[in-house]
Design a protein around this motif. Structure first.
Motif, mmCIF file in Angstrom:
data_model
loop_
_atom_site.group_PDB
_atom_site.id
_atom_site.type_symbol
_atom_site.label_atom_id
_atom_site.label_comp_id
_atom_site.label_asym_id
_atom_site.label_seq_id
_atom_site.Cartn_x
_atom_site.Cartn_y
_atom_site.Cartn_z
ATOM 1 N N SER A 1 0.690 -1.220 -0.008
ATOM 2 C CA SER A 1 0.253 -0.059 -0.051
ATOM 3 C C SER A 1 0.877 1.245 -0.005
ATOM 4 N N PRO A 2 0.341 2.289 -0.399
ATOM 5 C CA PRO A 2 1.033 3.652 -0.355
ATOM 6 C C PRO A 2 1.542 3.999 0.787
ATOM 7 N N GLU A 3 0.660 3.525 1.916
ATOM 8 C CA GLU A 3 0.912 4.053 3.486
ATOM 9 C C GLU A 3 2.207 3.362 3.673
ATOM 10 N N GLU A 4 2.559 1.927 3.298
ATOM 11 C CA GLU A 4 3.573 1.413 3.621
ATOM 12 C C GLU A 4 4.850 1.654 2.923
ATOM 13 N N VAL A 5 4.724 2.294 1.611
ATOM 14 C CA VAL A 5 5.758 2.833 0.954
ATOM 15 C C VAL A 5 6.447 4.066 1.759
ATOM 16 N N THR A 6 5.419 4.848 2.177
ATOM 17 C CA THR A 6 5.849 6.016 2.991
ATOM 18 C C THR A 6 6.527 5.611 4.283
ATOM 19 N N ALA A 7 5.836 4.911 4.927
ATOM 20 C CA ALA A 7 6.693 4.314 6.142
ATOM 21 C C ALA A 7 7.995 3.859 5.911
ATOM 22 N N ASN A 8 8.315 2.977 4.880
ATOM 23 C CA ASN A 8 9.577 2.548 4.295
ATOM 24 C C ASN A 8 10.411 3.666 4.157
ATOM 25 N N ILE A 9 10.136 4.561 3.539
ATOM 26 C CA ILE A 9 10.860 5.947 3.128
ATOM 27 C C ILE A 9 11.440 6.377 4.391
ATOM 28 N N TYR A 10 10.475 6.574 5.352
ATOM 29 C CA TYR A 10 10.625 7.387 6.815
ATOM 30 C C TYR A 10 11.871 6.433 7.421
ATOM 31 N N THR A 11 11.552 5.241 7.528
ATOM 32 C CA THR A 11 12.527 4.171 8.115
ATOM 33 C C THR A 11 13.740 4.072 7.622
ATOM 34 N N MET A 12 13.871 4.085 6.259
ATOM 35 C CA MET A 12 15.087 4.182 5.621
ATOM 36 C C MET A 12 15.899 5.296 5.654
ATOM 37 N N VAL A 13 15.196 6.383 5.829
ATOM 38 C CA VAL A 13 16.168 7.515 5.958
ATOM 39 C C VAL A 13 16.735 7.638 7.448
ATOM 40 N N ASP A 14 15.983 6.979 8.409
ATOM 41 C CA ASP A 14 16.401 6.977 9.774
ATOM 42 C C ASP A 14 17.761 5.932 9.883
ATOM 43 N N VAL A 15 17.388 4.690 9.018
ATOM 44 C CA VAL A 15 18.544 3.750 9.092
ATOM 45 C C VAL A 15 19.818 4.281 8.473
#
Length: 1595
Positions: free
Chosen positions: A980-994
């Motif tokens: 889902s688009p919501e999960e893609v957004t969450a992936n981007i935010y967590t990837m930036v943190d990591v």
């Protein structure tokens, strides 16, 4: 049951032996015979005595004892009964009964008054328990004597506020009074003081002739009425004497209030007793007048005693709101007239404190949102955001602002209020505000409104006002046209508004035509030289309301004749120009339409014009049809004009012609893609050139509506994909005719369903049109918030839907643009409950948007301030984000304080990653290894946990090890597209943190920062550009949101610097053509979906794009990046990004607003170089910057404040383009009476023939900011904010220009001729009649401003110098209100300094009288002083501040307290009055903000203590009575605040305010404290506290 018990108790009370004894004692001293109920039994059968016997009995009656004996007899009686309290109650009851019965008998009345004094002197009768029942009994007696209806209605009426203080005695429950006769406390009033006629005595009427019976009955009725009136007069006279005696004692506040209520009731209804007395003899009238006069004077004595300053038993304010001065029939009595005159005087003085100094000049400019001064009810959600703001308010007699439909209907033609309304309407017709504004403020014409329709609270303009304003605008445009000024564009703008107003029934069409004909016949016949009026009428002739009027109205034939009478034979220098061709044939179009409309009116049609109409048919027949279409791109002027004519004559064929052109290239099949369905066929229209705006602008509005409807049907049917030219034509129509054609696309489609509306392609098309073409239109129409709420319904279900990324990201990007475009407070949820339905990205952007709004524009309403905590809770309910300290330091304080307490959970995200890292890496190895099984993708999507899937991109990042080829990007892309688009957004935010965490680890291990940044940038570029796996806009936003990490912004900058993005941006600009899309005349080239959007968004999509592009998605993102860079002091990086993207940002639809806001948001923190770079975002050729602005903002000599003439020129621009015009145009036709708008245009043409007339720009040319007035105002704001000089210098210069403008202007010979204002001006008549001799020696005019060359100011404005000086004050206040609070602080300091340095305040030699005279004159209306050429510094300063406050949001009003703080300590009444005059009008705006109201009131009370405190030493002794207007105002404003609006009969102060006053009064002098004693929270001394059962005690 209870009623029976009460009756038994009453009967026992009546039969108590003490009552009979008391009655007998009083009867003895009154000389009254024993009542019939206690006579001997044989007395009842006596023969009734004749008249002689009566006289003999009366003469021989036994004399009563001497009065001196009464006290001894009463004390003896008192000793016989042990129950003293009961005896006292019975004594009061008997006294009241006897007073009513014996009031007409003078000796007996005197004895009762004597007895009352004696009993009160020994404390036996208590006034507080005696007077209220007495007044109640008098009211009952008057009602029972024939005035029941009148008295009852008067008592309950709201003509004076009985319940505003305390309930009167008619509602007070008393236990000490039982009337002698419960059925009538005043039995047979007509016989009081004389024996009653026996029932057995024959009536003299019985012996009269039947012919005279009616006359005798009438005479008897008149005599009975006169006797009754005399009895009532005697009763009131006696009551007043008793009250006057009682007032010598200390009565309770409740008693004083009750007395005043009854006195006012008697005065208000004094003439009710005169009914039926018209034919009484003159002698009888004299006696009645004498009796009336006596009790009136006694009543007035009571009132004066109640309100006298020495005692202040009741505040004089109660008389001010009593309504006594509005008696319809004032008696010819000097004493009463004196009281009424005093009430008027003090009421007027008090009301001035409620009004702005220049209240009558305040009108909306349509350049800023209109702030509502008061809200009568509390609403929630969208209702508040769409509350119907009142464009103007009228002050009531007590000063409070009033508005509404009923009020508008009461405004008389020719009054200043009428002219003020017309001033607003004329300005609206020139500036063309949105249709939403018109709907809110106009009253429908009576013939078009439903009978059951309730009045509209915000409607303040009647159809008559609107009709006159429309005609004024027509005359104005005709005068411009006749002066050979090309104002065709203004005619088009006006036609749009005119069509909308007629269509919606805002005026009666028949009455409008009658008035227009009359106007031309009386005054303006010579100006009707062209067919523009006929053209206007042809535009609306097909409207339903007009058709009904021309077919069914009783005046249809006369109306038809009048319509045809406007035809004029045109004679123009260029007959082949399109508009002249149209005007030449328009009367033929009109005649053809009327001929086809009604057979009964055909006889009025001009046959010559009908014959001329055949030329239209002939031209149309010769026009190529079918495949050989008329080439719209190469039409000559004559053909364009003829096609315009065709649109007004035959709309349907013209519409079909345009549609044929748009579809003339045919259709083709869209090629399938690798991921598309095999059997899906999609047909798309081939491209053609869209019709140019120059052609579309002259089409009839009727055709535009038809064409827009057919375009919608073709575009949204879903059968064939439309061409970009068709979509562009649709968008151009909507922005060309914004008022008449606007429709809410999402709602419109839902109301008009078709099979294609449910197709994804149609939804994508609608979202693209909204995002890239119509957002400015929605903002202009005040529908942005409604669109945002509707989009929430689209975004909410899509964010969790797997695979639907294209529509979601488009809708999300649309929401970003919407949120960043809204520049007023809005509710994040329409229903106002629960967390928002937005995405995490949108929630973060909303916080930033609110920070910008609050800091640059303020919060307009108290309700918004109260809602702010709830809004933040709704936004942050599902968000873990925290803002960095660098960001928060630039946030407004109210938002910073709310957010600073949030727990920083960014460290927790890394902990969460570390907990699942092993599992995620294992899953990613199976999924993303180069040799991974493709079928594992389905397994992963179906069986992986959501909390693990959000770390997919982070796991991929770790597995890369700096080498993107190490992972299987095909599998990764499939998974990202399937979730889902919501999960893609969450992936981007967590990837930036990591990745930021890994960068820190690498740097700790000794890697260079440059290498780490380069590797990170390359890896992200692989995600975004090589594999096109992630949306760039969301990635950039995620990076800048982590600005707490020192490297996040560097990564974002590197991404923006990359060539891949630069190439995409250049490609986008190349395909778009000019930034003004409506000017593009070529053929659009359709870009493939995959090339425009990338693999992630275009995966299975075949539906083509129209305007959407990856680069275009960055429009709302780059401004946010610039904000974040400046917050982190990276101004050099911000400068470089702006340099790279300045051309690209020219395409951003809100770039002008962005420039204005970022300059205001970071005012004082931007280097000059960055300011210049920001200014380069907008095209300077299209922005009306001052001629000298460039040299001042980029001076080679360093930061030097511009000369005063620069600031004066800025203000003149606001006066000419923003401030509503003062002049009237319709009275005499003389140049002096003409509209300043016309005069200015003609003068400019004469003085500068090389400069063409620009006039008002159409909406499509100024979509941002939306109106010409806002463009001019915001341009001035941008100029001031860009100047590299200290704020104090700028504010000082503006204040100097405004304060001393009149003396500067009158030095010009151009201004000296205009000592009088124009005939129809809104300026009121000066009290001195415009004489320059009105200024005495102690009233000084202001000095002129050095450095301002004023030779051309007056001629460039079109005003007289007197009018111009007033409007300069208005412009100065408006401009200063647009700046951030840093300017306000300097403004308050500067004006305070000027006030303190005023020579007549600092000159100790001036007498008190001179000082009062100077202050009084200065605080009068500055427009009066302007007409006399006697403006003062103080008057202009107060006028400037009030114009400033008028345009200020409520949140920023608290800063005005600095004025008082700068002025303190206040040592003179003069400065006290100035401070009150400045601040007092703010209090009505603060009634819904109790805390700010109390704080402001405390400051005012503080300066009152400075002057009149117990320990203060004023420069000149002043009596407390000299500030009666201030004390009256303080009484009024706390009632106003307690009511939450205009004071009503039952308005009461809030207990907290009384407590506030109680604290302040302790520090005042006793004489001043006495005047405000009723504002204490002490129920024993305050009539208001007594009405409040619980008052907080003073601490």
């Amino acid at each position: 049951m209870e009623q029976n018990q009460q009756q038994r108790a009453s009967r026992a009370y009546q039969l108590h032996p003490a009552r009979a004894a008391i009655t007998d004692l009083f009867n003895l001293y009154l000389g009254r015979t024993t009542p019939p109920t206690r006579q001997k039994p044989d007395d009842s059968i006596r023969e009734p005595p004749n008249k002689t016997q009566k006289r003999v009995t009366a003469l021989n009656r036994e004399l009563p004892p001497r009065n001196e004996q009464f006290l001894l007899d009463f004390q003896q009686l008192q000793s016989q009964f042990p129950e003293q309290e009961q005896l006292r109650n019975m004594t009061e009851s008997v006294l009241i009964s006897l007073i009513i019965q014996c009031s007409s008998h003078a000796p007996r009345a005197e004895f009762l008054l004597f007895a009352l004094r004696i009993l009160c002197s020994i404390g036996y009768i208590k006034w507080d328990t005696f007077l209220p029942p007495l007044l109640s009994s008098v009211s009952s007696a008057e009602m029972s004597s024939g005035q029941g209806n009148q008295s009852a209605s008067a008592i309950s009426s709201t003509s004076f506020p009985q319940s505003g203080m305390l309930p009167n005695s008619t509602t007070i429950t008393t236990t000490n009074f039982q009337p002698a006769n419960p059925t009538s406390p005043m039995p047979s009033v007509q016989g009081v003081g004389s024996p009653a006629q026996s029932a057995n005595e024959p009536s003299s009427c019985a012996t009269l002739s039947p012919m005279k019976l009616s006359d005798v009955q009438q005479s008897t009725s008149r005599m009975t009425s006169s006797v009754r009136d005399n009895a009532i007069s005697s009763l009131r006279q006696l009551c007043c004497k008793i009250i006057l005696t009682g007032l010598q004692s200390n009565l309770k506040p409740v008693t004083h209030a009750d007395i005043l209520n009854h006195m006012l009731n008697w005065l208000v209804n004094w003439d009710q007793r005169q009914q039926g007395a018209d034919d009484i003899s003159s002698a009888k009238v004299w006696k009645l007048d004498k009796a009336l006069t006596e009790w009136l004077h006694s009543c007035l004595d009571v009132i004066w005693l109640l309100v006298e300053d020495d005692k202040c038993r009741v505040p004089f304010y109660e008389l001010l709101r009593s309504g006594l001065q509005f008696l319809e029939n004032i008696p010819d009595d000097e004493s009463l007239f004196t009281l009424i005159l005093e009430i008027h005087r003090r009421r007027d003085m008090m009301a001035t404190h409620m009004q702005m100094l220049d209240q009558h000049l305040h009108c909306p400019t349509f350049a800023t949102p209109r702030f509502q001064f008061q809200v009568s009810i509390n609403l929630s959600g969208e209702v508040v955001t769409n509350v119907r703001f009142s464009p103007i308010t009228y002050p009531s007699v007590l000063g409070e602002p009033l508005h509404g439909e009923d009020l508008a209907a009461s405004i008389q033609r020719g009054t200043i209020d009428w002219e003020r309304a017309l001033r607003c309407l004329r300005h609206a017709l020139r500036t063309s505000p949105s249709a939403d504004w018109w709907k809110r403020v106009l009253v429908l014409a009576p013939c078009h409104r439903a009978q059951a329709q309730v009045p509209t609270p915000g409607a303040v303009f009647t159809p008559e006002m609107l009709c006159e304003a429309i005609i004024d605008r027509i005359v104005e445009l005709l005068k411009l046209t006749n002066s050979e000024i090309n104002c065709w564009q203004e005619w088009l703008i006006f036609a749009d508004a005119f069509y909308f107003l007629i269509k919606n029934g805002c005026i009666d069409f028949v009455d409008f035509v009658d008035t227009l004909v009359l106007r031309f016949a009386e005054n303006e016949q010579s100006i009707l030289r062209s067919n523009h009026v006929s053209w206007l009428l042809v535009q609306i002739i097909r409207l339903e309301l007009v058709m009904i009027a021309l077919n069914t109205d009783s005046r249809k034939e006369e109306t038809t004749r009048k319509i045809l009478s406007f035809h004029k034979e045109g004679r123009t220098a260029d007959p082949n120009s399109p508009q002249n061709t149209l005007l030449d044939f328009i009367s033929s179009c009109q005649n053809l339409r009327i001929w086809a409309l009604n057979s009964q009116t055909r006889e009025f049609v001009n046959n010559e014009l009908l014959q001329k109409g055949k030329q239209i048919d002939e031209w149309w027949r010769q026009t190529p049809k079918g495949e050989h279409m008329l080439d719209y791109m190469n039409l000559d002027n004559r053909s364009v004009g003829m096609f315009w004519v065709l649109s007004h004559t035959m709309a349907q064929p013209a519409c079909e012609t345009v549609m044929s052109w748009l579809t003339s290239a045919g259709i083709s099949e869209l090629l399938p893609t690798a991921n598309s369905a095999p059997n899906e066929r999609m047909m798309v229209m081939r491209e053609v050139s869209p019709p140019p705006v120059a052609l579309l602008s002259g089409l009839s509005i009727n055709l535009c509506i038809k064409l827009a409807g057919q375009l919608e049907e073709s575009m949204f049917s879903g059968q064939v994909i439309p061409s970009t030219a068709m979509v562009e034509t649709y968008a151009r129509l909507l922005i060309l005719v914004p008022n008449s054609l606007f429709r809410h696309q999402l709602s419109h489609l839902s109301r008009n369903p078709s099979p294609g509306n449910n197709k994804p392609g149609v939804s994508l098309l609608v979202l693209e049109i909204l995002n890239y073409r119509l957002l400015p239109l929605y903002r202009y129409e005040a529908k942005s918030k409604l669109l945002l709420y509707d989009l929430t319904k689209v975004v909410s279900p899509l964010k969790g839907k797997r695979g639907d990324h294209r529509m979601f990201r488009l809708a999300e990007n649309l929401c970003m643009n919407l949120i960043m475009s809204i520049r007023e407070f809005f509710f994040v949820k329409k229903e106002g409950k629960g967390p928002t339905e937005f995405t995490e990205t949108l929630n973060r952007i909303i916080i930033t948007s609110f920070a910008i709004i609050i800091k640059t524009r303020g919060i307009a309403e108290q309700e918004h301030l109260l809602y702010l905590p709830t809004m933040l809770e709704q936004i942050l309910a599902n968000s873990q984000h925290t803002w960095s300290e660098k960001t928060l330091r630039h946030f407004p304080s109210i938002l910073r304080e709310a957010l600073s307490g949030r727990i920083d959970k960014r460290g927790l995200s890394i902990q969460a990653w570390q907990q699942v890292e092993t599992t995620v890496i294992n899953q990613c190895k199976q999924l993303l290894s180069p040799s991974a099984d493709p079928t594992y993708v389905v397994t992963y999507i179906s069986h992986s946990f959501p909390q693990h899937r959000q770390y997919l991109c982070a796991g991929a990042w770790v597995l890369m090890h700096g080498h993107p080829e190490n992972i299987n990007n095909s599998n990764l892309g499939r998974v990202i597209r399937e979730i889902s688009p919501e999960e893609v957004t969450a992936n981007i935010y967590t990837m930036v943190d990591v990745l930021l965490h890994h960068m820190q680890l690498e740097l700790q291990h000794g890697h260079s920062l440059q290498d780490v940044l380069l590797k990170t940038s390359n890896n992200l570029a692989y995600f975004v550009w090589n594999s096109e796996l992630l949306p760039l806009d969301i990635l950039l936003l995620a990076l800048i949101d982590r600005d707490d990490d020192p490297h996040a912004l560097h990564i974002a900058i590197n991404l923006l610097d990359r060539q891949e993005l630069q190439q995409r941006v250049k490609f986008y600009i190349f395909n778009c053509g000019p930034s003004e899309h409506w000017l593009y005349a070529g053929t659009y080239k359709r870009v493939e979906v995959q090339k425009a959007l990338g693999n992630h968004l275009s995966w299975k999509e075949r539906y083509p794009t129209f305007y959407d592009d990856v680069a275009a998605r960055l429009f709302p993102v780059i401004p946010l990046i610039i904000y974040r860079l400046i917050e982190n002091d990276a101004t050099d990086s911000a400068d470089r990004i702006l340099q790279l993207y300045s051309t690209f940002l020219r395409y951003y639809p809100f770039n002008f607003t962005f420039v204005r806001d970022i300059l205001a948001y970071f005012y004082g923190h931007l280097p000059v170089k960055l300011v210049l770079r920001i200014l380069n975002i907008v095209d300077p050729k299209k922005i009306p910057f001052s001629e000298s602005f460039a040299q001042h903002v980029n001076s080679s000599n360093g930061p030097i404040c511009p000369p005063l003439e620069y600031f004066a020129t800025l203000l003149l621009g606001l006066v000419n383009n923003v401030i509503p015009s003062l002049n009237n145009i319709s009275k005499s036709g003389l140049v002096g009476d003409a509209s300043s708008y016309v005069v200015r245009a003609i003068n400019n043409k004469i003085t500068s023939p090389s400069h063409s007339y620009e006039g008002q720009k159409p909406f499509y040319q100024i979509q941002d900011p939306g109106t010409n007035t806002q463009l001019v105002l915001d341009t001035a704001v941008i100029e001031i904010l860009s100047l590299p000089v200290p704020t104090s210098q700028i504010v000082s210069a503006l204040v100097q220009v405004v304060v001393h403008i009149q003396s500067t202007l009158i030095q010009s010979n151009n201004g000296l001729h205009g000592a009088q204002t124009a005939t129809g001006s809104i300026l009121p008549t000066s009290p001195s009649g415009g004489s320059t001799d009105s200024m005495s020696a102690n009233r000084s005019t202001t000095p002129s401003v050095s450095g301002v060359t004023n030779s051309s100011f007056v001629s460039r404005s079109g005003y007289t110098c007197q009018q111009l000086s007033c409007l300069f004050i208005q412009a100065g206040g408006l401009l200063l209100a647009q700046f951030p609070p840093e300017f306000h602080v300097q403004l308050y300091a500067e004006v305070s300094r000027l006030i303190k340095e005023s020579w007549w305040l600092t000159d100790a030699k001036r007498s008190l009288g001179e000082l009062d005279s100077a202050v009084g004159y200065a605080l009068l209306d500055p427009t009066w002083a302007a007409q006399d050429n006697t403006s003062t510094t103080i008057g202009n300063i107060v006028g400037l501040l009030h114009a400033f406050f008028y345009n200020l949001p409520q949140e920023w009003l608290e800063g005005s307290h600095l004025i008082i703080k700068h002025l303190r300590p206040v040592t003179s009444v003069a400065v006290l009055r100035i401070a009150f005059r400045i601040i007092s009008p703010l209090l009505p705006r603060l009634v819904n903000s109790h805390a700010l109201f109390n704080k402001t009131l405390s400051l005012l009370l503080g300066i009152l203590v400075d002057v009149f405190g117990k320990n203060s030493q004023p420069s000149t002794p002043v009596e407390a009575s000299d500030i009666s207007d201030i004390t009256d105002f303080l009484h009024h404003i706390i009632h106003y605040e307690g009511q939450g609006g205009p004071v009503q009969a039952n308005s009461k102060p809030r207990p907290e305010v009384l407590t506030l006053f109680g604290r302040a009064l302790e520090s005042l002098r006793p004489d001043v404290q006495h005047l405000l004693s009723h504002l204490k929270p002490d129920a024993n001394s305050s009539i208001y506290a007594a009405a409040r059962p619980k008052i907080p005690q003073m601490q």
